[in-house]
Motif scaffolding. Structure first.
Motif, PDB file in Angstrom:
ATOM      1  N   GLU A  18      52.341  -3.014  -4.542  1.00 16.87           N
ATOM      2  CA  GLU A  18      52.827  -1.995  -3.912  1.00 16.87           C
ATOM      3  C   GLU A  18      53.370  -2.444  -2.486  1.00 16.87           C
ATOM      4  OE1 GLU A  18      50.736   1.701  -1.247  1.00 16.87           O
ATOM      5  OE2 GLU A  18      49.837   1.472  -3.256  1.00 16.87           O
ATOM      6  N   ASP A  19      52.765  -3.291  -1.804  1.00 19.79           N
ATOM      7  CA  ASP A  19      53.229  -3.939  -0.365  1.00 19.79           C
ATOM      8  C   ASP A  19      54.557  -4.520  -0.660  1.00 19.79           C
ATOM      9  OD1 ASP A  19      51.513  -2.670   1.080  1.00 19.79           O
ATOM     10  OD2 ASP A  19      50.060  -4.273   1.466  1.00 19.79           O
ATOM     11  N   VAL A  26      62.149  -2.429   2.718  1.00 16.64           N
ATOM     12  CA  VAL A  26      62.549  -2.711   3.920  1.00 16.64           C
ATOM     13  C   VAL A  26      63.915  -3.663   3.886  1.00 16.64           C
ATOM     14  CG1 VAL A  26      62.142  -3.842   5.920  1.00 16.64           C
ATOM     15  CG2 VAL A  26      60.326  -2.175   4.789  1.00 16.64           C
ATOM     16  N   ALA A  27      63.635  -4.844   3.083  1.00 17.05           N
ATOM     17  CA  ALA A  27      65.021  -5.493   3.023  1.00 17.05           C
ATOM     18  C   ALA A  27      66.227  -4.931   2.621  1.00 17.05           C
ATOM     19  CB  ALA A  27      64.686  -6.790   1.978  1.00 17.05           C
ATOM     20  N   ILE A  46      59.341   3.275   7.541  1.00 15.14           N
ATOM     21  CA  ILE A  46      59.608   3.235   6.372  1.00 15.14           C
ATOM     22  C   ILE A  46      59.153   2.502   5.434  1.00 15.14           C
ATOM     23  CG2 ILE A  46      62.159   3.865   7.312  1.00 15.14           C
ATOM     24  CD1 ILE A  46      62.919   1.003   6.218  1.00 15.14           C
ATOM     25  N   SER A  47      58.228   1.435   5.522  1.00 15.78           N
ATOM     26  CA  SER A  47      57.463   0.801   4.763  1.00 15.78           C
ATOM     27  C   SER A  47      55.930   1.201   4.762  1.00 15.78           C
ATOM     28  CB  SER A  47      57.254  -0.647   5.408  1.00 15.78           C
ATOM     29  OG  SER A  47      56.564  -0.816   6.293  1.00 15.78           O
ATOM     30  N   CYS A  48      55.811   2.362   5.804  1.00 14.79           N
ATOM     31  CA  CYS A  48      54.478   2.955   5.498  1.00 14.79           C
ATOM     32  C   CYS A  48      53.391   1.801   5.752  1.00 14.79           C
ATOM     33  CB  CYS A  48      54.011   3.394   4.269  1.00 14.79           C
ATOM     34  SG  CYS A  48      55.263   4.932   3.948  1.00 14.79           S
ATOM     35  N   LYS A  53      51.264  -5.815  10.404  1.00 18.73           N
ATOM     36  CA  LYS A  53      51.226  -6.127   8.986  1.00 18.73           C
ATOM     37  C   LYS A  53      52.646  -6.552   8.447  1.00 18.73           C
ATOM     38  CE  LYS A  53      49.406  -4.254   4.478  1.00 18.73           C
ATOM     39  NZ  LYS A  53      48.915  -3.092   3.913  1.00 18.73           N
ATOM     40  N   LEU A  54      53.423  -5.316   8.877  1.00 17.43           N
ATOM     41  CA  LEU A  54      54.835  -5.682   8.274  1.00 17.43           C
ATOM     42  C   LEU A  54      55.419  -6.909   8.976  1.00 17.43           C
ATOM     43  CD1 LEU A  54      57.403  -4.579   7.018  1.00 17.43           C
ATOM     44  CD2 LEU A  54      57.950  -3.231   9.006  1.00 17.43           C
ATOM     45  N   LYS A  55      55.243  -7.153  10.195  1.00 17.87           N
ATOM     46  CA  LYS A  55      56.046  -8.438  10.649  1.00 17.87           C
ATOM     47  C   LYS A  55      55.285  -9.506  10.242  1.00 17.87           C
ATOM     48  CE  LYS A  55      54.286  -9.644  14.623  1.00 17.87           C
ATOM     49  NZ  LYS A  55      53.904  -9.610  16.410  1.00 17.87           N
TER      50      LYS A  55
END
Length: 65
Positions: A18-19, A26-27, A46-48, A53-55
């Motif tokens: 899912e991630d 995102v890409a 947008i990535s929830c 975590k996203l970084k």
């Protein structure tokens, strides 16, 4: 234009499907809107995912050619 890719062979194998899907989203968003000012806050929405975590996932999974 530089192309942003998700590296599925490196550390991304440790990330849930899912991630990984959200990172790909995102890409794609970065590729589409690279000329605009994109903030980490916007991308995390947008990535929830949280910004940290996203970084961290982007550092592990994104390759810029």
């Amino acid at each position: 234009m530089e192309r942003v890719l998700v590296d599925e062979t490196c550390h991304c194998s440790q990330i849930s499907k899912e991630d990984t899907h959200q990172i790909k989203h995102v890409a794609t968003h970065i590729e589409k809107y690279y000329a605009l000012q994109l903030t980490l806050d916007h991308l995390s929405k947008i990535s929830c995912m949280g910004a940290t975590k996203l970084k961290n996932y982007l550092k592990k999974c994104i390759i810029v050619l």
